[in-house]
Write a protein that holds these residues in place. Sequence first.
Motif, mmCIF file in Angstrom:
data_model
loop_
_atom_site.group_PDB
_atom_site.id
_atom_site.type_symbol
_atom_site.label_atom_id
_atom_site.label_comp_id
_atom_site.label_asym_id
_atom_site.label_seq_id
_atom_site.Cartn_x
_atom_site.Cartn_y
_atom_site.Cartn_z
ATOM 1 N N ILE A 2 0.867 -1.178 0.000
ATOM 2 C CA ILE A 2 0.000 0.000 0.000
ATOM 3 C C ILE A 2 0.904 1.228 0.000
ATOM 4 O O ILE A 2 1.884 1.286 0.743
ATOM 5 N N ASP A 26 -4.991 4.321 -1.782
ATOM 6 C CA ASP A 26 -5.480 3.111 -2.434
ATOM 7 C C ASP A 26 -6.171 3.504 -3.732
ATOM 8 O O ASP A 26 -6.076 4.652 -4.167
ATOM 9 N N LYS A 27 -6.898 2.555 -4.336
ATOM 10 C CA LYS A 27 -7.543 2.816 -5.628
ATOM 11 C C LYS A 27 -8.599 3.904 -5.543
ATOM 12 O O LYS A 27 -8.910 4.553 -6.524
ATOM 13 N N SER A 28 -9.183 4.111 -4.333
ATOM 14 C CA SER A 28 -10.244 5.112 -4.232
ATOM 15 C C SER A 28 -9.800 6.463 -3.700
ATOM 16 O O SER A 28 -10.606 7.354 -3.578
ATOM 17 N N GLN A 87 -12.634 1.734 0.861
ATOM 18 C CA GLN A 87 -13.357 0.945 -0.125
ATOM 19 C C GLN A 87 -12.495 -0.164 -0.717
ATOM 20 O O GLN A 87 -13.011 -1.117 -1.284
ATOM 21 N N ASP A 88 -11.188 -0.051 -0.577
ATOM 22 C CA ASP A 88 -10.255 -1.044 -1.114
ATOM 23 C C ASP A 88 -10.079 -2.181 -0.101
ATOM 24 O O ASP A 88 -9.719 -1.947 1.053
ATOM 25 N N ARG A 89 -10.343 -3.402 -0.533
ATOM 26 C CA ARG A 89 -10.300 -4.555 0.376
ATOM 27 C C ARG A 89 -8.901 -4.796 0.937
ATOM 28 O O ARG A 89 -8.733 -5.149 2.102
ATOM 29 N N GLN A 90 -7.876 -4.610 0.101
ATOM 30 C CA GLN A 90 -6.494 -4.829 0.548
ATOM 31 C C GLN A 90 -6.139 -3.863 1.679
ATOM 32 O O GLN A 90 -5.548 -4.260 2.682
#
Length: 198
Positions: free
Chosen positions: A33, A51-53, A76-79
């Motif tokens: 991350i 993260d992606k969001s 919102q990103d699971r990782q």
Amino acid sequence: MAQRLATNYAKAYFTVSEEELNQFVSLFTNEHISVDVKVCDNGDRDVILTDKSGEIQLSFLRSGNRYSCDSSYLIQDRQLANAMRKAMKTFRGYGIVHRIYDGFTVVYHYDQGSVVSIHEMSGDEETSIFENNSANVAGELESLFQQDGGEREIESLYQETDRWLDLRNWARSNAPGKLSAIDSRLAALSKRLFELEV
């Protein structure tokens, strides 16, 4: 199995040493991350997780040789959500975490990194899934036994007193007009130290 839409840390609190703060940052780096750390002029640290969001900023406020972070954020990103769960456990965090699914939410309560209760909320209904009352009692007793807030405040007051004494020595030659205000602050610090050490 229902798919998690987001994880809302309605409240998350960590208190760590400088070494633990570095380990906190490493935990996210090891989970791949993106982490950026900004050191503020007063010694506070802003840890920015991307993260992606988007970005999540965690502000760790410095008090003596400890850092504390009290915040809330939506992941919102699971990782990243899984990494934050590991951080909560590893660094004995306190928190209320909402795992949001389509049509219902599961609420986890953390105490010193351990889950002490889980509830499911759907509409106006709330169902208890898990309660660990013995962990609450044990945690409260452990917290009372190890309570050292007074000692930390005393240490912080000594450090602040040292800074004001240094400033007073400098002001004697360079800004004698400030001596009255400095002496007033030193008197207040001395009074508080006396109250804590009685």
